[in-house]
Design a protein around this motif. Structure first.
Motif, short mmCIF file in Angstrom:
data_model
loop_
_atom_site.label_atom_id
_atom_site.label_comp_id
_atom_site.label_asym_id
_atom_site.label_seq_id
_atom_site.Cartn_x
_atom_site.Cartn_y
_atom_site.Cartn_z
N THR A 225 0.83 -1.20 0.00
CA THR A 225 0.00 0.00 0.00
C THR A 225 0.86 1.26 0.00
OG1 THR A 225 -1.81 -1.13 1.15
CG2 THR A 225 -1.78 1.27 1.27
N ILE A 226 2.01 1.19 0.66
CA ILE A 226 2.92 2.34 0.66
C ILE A 226 3.39 2.64 -0.76
CG2 ILE A 226 5.15 3.19 1.51
CD1 ILE A 226 4.75 1.50 4.00
N ASN A 227 3.68 1.58 -1.52
CA ASN A 227 4.11 1.78 -2.91
C ASN A 227 2.94 2.18 -3.81
OD1 ASN A 227 6.75 0.93 -2.25
ND2 ASN A 227 6.19 -1.20 -2.49
N LEU A 231 1.76 5.65 -6.59
CA LEU A 231 1.29 5.57 -7.97
C LEU A 231 -0.05 6.28 -8.14
CD1 LEU A 231 2.22 1.85 -8.73
CD2 LEU A 231 3.52 3.90 -9.31
N PHE A 232 -0.96 6.07 -7.19
CA PHE A 232 -2.27 6.72 -7.29
C PHE A 232 -2.16 8.23 -7.12
CE2 PHE A 232 -3.99 2.45 -6.80
CZ PHE A 232 -5.13 2.50 -7.58
N VAL A 233 -1.34 8.66 -6.18
CA VAL A 233 -1.16 10.11 -5.99
C VAL A 233 -0.53 10.74 -7.23
CG1 VAL A 233 0.15 11.85 -4.70
CG2 VAL A 233 -1.06 10.04 -3.48
N LYS A 234 0.48 10.08 -7.77
CA LYS A 234 1.16 10.61 -8.95
C LYS A 234 0.21 10.69 -10.15
CE LYS A 234 5.06 12.09 -10.69
NZ LYS A 234 5.62 13.36 -10.21
N ALA A 235 -0.66 9.70 -10.30
CA ALA A 235 -1.53 9.64 -11.47
C ALA A 235 -2.79 10.49 -11.31
CB ALA A 235 -1.92 8.20 -11.75
N MET A 236 -3.27 10.67 -10.07
CA MET A 236 -4.56 11.32 -9.88
C MET A 236 -4.47 12.75 -9.36
SD MET A 236 -6.94 8.22 -8.36
CE MET A 236 -8.41 9.24 -8.35
N PHE A 248 4.23 9.39 1.64
CA PHE A 248 5.66 9.23 1.85
C PHE A 248 6.47 9.33 0.55
CE2 PHE A 248 5.95 6.81 6.10
CZ PHE A 248 6.42 7.94 6.73
N LEU A 249 6.17 8.44 -0.40
CA LEU A 249 7.01 8.30 -1.58
C LEU A 249 6.81 9.44 -2.57
CD1 LEU A 249 6.88 4.45 -2.19
CD2 LEU A 249 8.60 5.79 -0.98
N SER A 250 5.62 10.01 -2.64
CA SER A 250 5.42 11.15 -3.55
C SER A 250 6.16 12.38 -3.02
CB SER A 250 3.94 11.46 -3.72
OG SER A 250 3.35 11.88 -2.51
N TYR A 251 6.20 12.52 -1.71
CA TYR A 251 6.96 13.63 -1.10
C TYR A 251 8.46 13.43 -1.33
CZ TYR A 251 8.70 16.91 2.43
OH TYR A 251 9.36 17.92 3.08
N MET A 252 8.92 12.18 -1.21
CA MET A 252 10.32 11.87 -1.48
C MET A 252 10.66 12.19 -2.94
SD MET A 252 12.32 8.20 -1.34
CE MET A 252 11.70 7.77 -2.97
N TYR A 253 9.80 11.78 -3.85
CA TYR A 253 10.03 12.04 -5.28
C TYR A 253 10.07 13.55 -5.55
CZ TYR A 253 9.39 11.77 -10.35
OH TYR A 253 9.55 11.90 -11.71
#
Length: 294
Positions: A225-227, A231-236, A248-253
């Motif tokens: 779910t963390i991964n 993907l959902f945040v980046k796409a939507m 977490f990961l979208s903020y890191m990116y």
């Protein structure tokens, strides 16, 4: 003795390629993330400055980081609880009840899992459109106010929750159906003779007997779910509105590759790794039960 040595060489020869690849593509990059978190570096130049734990000090003072942490925990809790509850209920109904077209329902439920996140995001983005989206068009029958499903910080995370649940239910439902199908019907017949209803059978028999499968998939799902949230945040949403939907990961990116703060981004990655590892350990400890055989 010679046979034992030959067998040992054969095992080493078979395992060596996998071990080497694991060290190169898993262990080394993980260690390098921790190493790079100690530097101030833009990521595109050769200039690197060792700053020690400064990136972590900045990180733990950042409101944006805590917002992404809260969003990640919210998704983990809500998506996990709803997905597993519905997957187990649907699996029990399709396994225990005599419903025509069971294979048809299996296929229908499983279809979202074979779609890419981009396709699912496009579908739900269309559903959530304020002016002509399906959801607002339906709600307008009862109220005239349009809801900004992806444009309001109050509801955007719940909009993502619905999309992630829809994507995941079918896969886990099919897995639990396979486990429940292996439970002997005589066990349920004995329970019925003792006066246990179907709900009591579900909680007293079905869940304990498939608990090993639930426990394994639960740990896997929570970490994945963390991964998937990235993907959902980046796409939507791309983190909008105003960064309120970052995880977490979208903020890191964002920090590592958009704001050119690669060292700071790797500090976020280090925290994510530790959090994921600790969470997996906690889930395994909390869900540990004595295995029931049948």
């Amino acid at each position: 003795m010679q046979r034992t040595k030959g067998r040992g060489r054969f095992i080493v020869t078979c395992l060596a390629p996998a071990v080497i690849l694991f060290l190169i593509f898993m262990i080394y990059p993980t260690i390098d993330v921790f190493r790079m978190s100690m530097y101030k570096w833009g990521g595109y130049t050769a200039d690197k400055t060792f700053v020690g734990l400064q990136n972590f000090q900045t990180l733990f003072k950042s409101d944006k980081f805590y917002n992404s942490f809260q969003n990640t925990v919210l998704l983990i809790v809500l998506v996990t609880i709803v997905t597993f509850s519905l997957a187990l209920i649907f699996a029990a109904i399709l396994t225990r009840e005599k419903i025509k077209g069971q294979n048809f329902f299996r296929i229908i439920f499983y279809i979202p899992n074979i779609l890419s996140v981009v396709v699912i995001s496009a579908i739900f983005s269309a559903i959530y459109r304020p002016e002509v989206g399906l959801l607002n068009s339906f709600l307008n029958l009862f109220r005239g106010e349009e809801i900004q499903w992806l444009g309001s910080s109050k509801v955007v995370m719940y909009s993502l929750v619905i999309a992630m649940i829809w994507q995941a239910i079918g896969y886990y439902m099919v897995m639990y159906m396979a486990s429940m199908a292996n439970v002997s019907e005589s066990i349920y017949e004995s329970a019925s003779l003792e006066g246990a209803g179907k709900i009591k059978q579900f909680f007293s028999l079905t869940l304990p007997l498939v608990w090993t499968n639930i426990r394994t998939t639960l740990t896997f799902f929570i970490i994945s779910t963390i991964n998937m949230s990235f993907l959902f945040v980046k796409a939507m949403t791309q983190g909008n509105p105003n960064g309120s939907s970052h995880v977490f990961l979208s903020y890191m990116y964002l920090e590592a590759y958009t704001n050119s703060s690669y060292g700071y981004g790797m500090a976020i990655g280090s925290v994510v790794f530790i959090f994921s590892f600790a969470l997996a350990g906690i889930i395994n400890a909390v869900t540990k039960r004595e295995e029931i055989e049948f």
